[in-house]
Design an enzyme around this catalytic site. Structure first.
Site, mmCIF file in Angstrom:
data_model
loop_
_atom_site.group_PDB
_atom_site.id
_atom_site.type_symbol
_atom_site.label_atom_id
_atom_site.label_comp_id
_atom_site.label_asym_id
_atom_site.label_seq_id
_atom_site.Cartn_x
_atom_site.Cartn_y
_atom_site.Cartn_z
ATOM 1 N N ARG A 62 -5.622 8.686 -24.457
ATOM 2 C CA ARG A 62 -6.880 9.424 -24.382
ATOM 3 C C ARG A 62 -6.690 10.726 -23.605
ATOM 4 O O ARG A 62 -7.279 11.752 -23.942
ATOM 5 C CB ARG A 62 -7.950 8.553 -23.695
ATOM 6 N N ARG A 77 -9.707 14.949 -19.309
ATOM 7 C CA ARG A 77 -10.114 14.348 -18.036
ATOM 8 C C ARG A 77 -8.957 14.367 -17.056
ATOM 9 O O ARG A 77 -7.863 13.879 -17.367
ATOM 10 C CB ARG A 77 -10.598 12.907 -18.268
ATOM 11 N N ARG A 90 -20.115 -1.264 -10.068
ATOM 12 C CA ARG A 90 -18.666 -1.369 -9.883
ATOM 13 C C ARG A 90 -18.304 -2.003 -8.549
ATOM 14 O O ARG A 90 -17.118 -2.151 -8.251
ATOM 15 C CB ARG A 90 -18.052 0.020 -9.937
ATOM 16 N N LYS A 118 -15.668 0.741 -23.168
ATOM 17 C CA LYS A 118 -17.105 0.626 -22.843
ATOM 18 C C LYS A 118 -17.906 1.793 -23.414
ATOM 19 O O LYS A 118 -18.991 1.599 -23.948
ATOM 20 C CB LYS A 118 -17.311 0.574 -21.317
ATOM 21 N N ARG A 128 -6.937 3.722 -10.596
ATOM 22 C CA ARG A 128 -8.260 3.279 -11.070
ATOM 23 C C ARG A 128 -8.244 1.786 -11.406
ATOM 24 O O ARG A 128 -9.206 1.073 -11.113
ATOM 25 C CB ARG A 128 -8.668 4.099 -12.308
HETATM 26 P P1 AMP Z 1 -15.640 6.253 -15.752
HETATM 27 O O1 AMP Z 1 -16.078 7.400 -16.595
HETATM 28 O O2 AMP Z 1 -16.614 5.106 -15.795
HETATM 29 O O3 AMP Z 1 -14.218 5.836 -16.041
HETATM 30 O O4 AMP Z 1 -15.664 6.757 -14.229
HETATM 31 C C1 AMP Z 1 -14.815 7.804 -13.800
HETATM 32 C C2 AMP Z 1 -14.784 7.833 -12.278
HETATM 33 O O5 AMP Z 1 -16.093 8.088 -11.772
HETATM 34 C C3 AMP Z 1 -14.334 6.553 -11.596
HETATM 35 O O6 AMP Z 1 -12.915 6.468 -11.505
HETATM 36 C C4 AMP Z 1 -15.002 6.701 -10.224
HETATM 37 O O7 AMP Z 1 -14.287 7.616 -9.406
HETATM 38 C C5 AMP Z 1 -16.330 7.345 -10.576
HETATM 39 N N1 AMP Z 1 -17.373 6.330 -10.852
HETATM 40 C C6 AMP Z 1 -18.013 6.112 -12.040
HETATM 41 N N2 AMP Z 1 -18.907 5.126 -11.927
HETATM 42 C C7 AMP Z 1 -18.844 4.700 -10.628
HETATM 43 C C8 AMP Z 1 -19.515 3.686 -9.895
HETATM 44 N N3 AMP Z 1 -20.436 2.888 -10.461
HETATM 45 N N4 AMP Z 1 -19.186 3.539 -8.591
HETATM 46 C C9 AMP Z 1 -18.268 4.333 -7.983
HETATM 47 N N5 AMP Z 1 -17.589 5.286 -8.626
HETATM 48 C C10 AMP Z 1 -17.877 5.481 -9.940
#
Ligand code: AMP
Length: 195
Positions: free
Chosen positions: A128, A134, A89, A14, A145
């Site tokens: 990654r 990260r 989400r 994404k 996740r």
């Molecule tokens: P991402 O960078 O999108 O993979 O997000 C990394 C982490 O941030 C996720 O595993 C969640 O812990 C948190 N996170 C990101 N976006 C959301 C969301 N819309 N709702 C809840 N947690 C989020």
């Protein structure tokens, strides 16, 4: 105004595709993951609270991410549109987003869902993790996740399916190939909106 949700499990690509889309359409990129990581880097109370969930591979509470998105929408009233990446989400987040966008006068045009099988996701994220720095790109947290995605996030697809806005595409292939599929899905959605 063109508002698009780029949807898919962790590791679907994404972020990579969002970068390309903002150049193609001049849209504003809203990634809740990036916004949360900025809060953590700045050591804000919100960041410290969110980090506990993120390190465990769990979703951050809805109220936190909805508040962040609301602030960004209010701060960019003249944007050509938004790419929502990693948001919504949960179904509660989707309902809140729909309400916010109705207030702004431009509902979601399409949810483009990138489909990638699980073993491929895990392999991509572990890879990654070698360079991303990260803390959540480790095998244990990656699995958590993906589980959170299956339990809480996948139902968001049905929410937009019900609105006839759900557009699945194959997320396997070269970056450019996947990008072209996304463009096609968005162009179809645009012609539906203007039809
Ligand atoms: P991402 O960078 O999108 O993979 O997000 C990394 C982490 O941030 C996720 O595993 C969640 O812990 C948190 N996170 C990101 N976006 C959301 C969301 N819309 N709702 C809840 N947690 C989020």
């Amino acid at each position: 105004m063109l508002n698009i949700i780029l949807f898919g499990p962790p590791g679907a690509g994404k972020g990579t595709q969002s970068e390309k889309l903002i150049h193609q359409y001049g849209l504003h990129h809203l990634s809740t993951g990036d916004l949360l990581r900025s809060e953590i880097a700045a050591n804000t109370p919100l960041g410290l609270e969110a980090k506990k969930f993120m390190d465990e591979g769990q979703l951050v509470p809805d109220s936190v991410v909805i508040g962040m998105i609301e602030n960004k929408l209010d701060a960019n009233p003249n944007a050509a549109g938004f790419i929502f990446d990693g948001f919504p989400r949960t179904v509660a987040q989707a309902i809140a987003l729909d309400e916010l966008l109705i207030k702004h006068g431009h509902p979601i045009a399409a949810m483009v869902a990138m489909e990638v099988p699980h073993p491929e996701l895990v392999a991509r994220l572990i890879n990654r993790g070698l360079t991303s720095g990260r803390s959540d790109d480790t095998e244990e947290v990656i699995n958590k996740r993906i589980q959170e995605y299956e339990n809480k996030t996948r139902p968001v697809a049905h929410h937009y399916e019900g609105q006839h806005k759900y557009s699945p595409i194959n997320g396997i292939g070269e970056i450019e190939e996947v990008f072209n599929r996304i463009i096609e899905a968005i162009n179809n959605a645009k012609s539906n909106v203007t039809a």
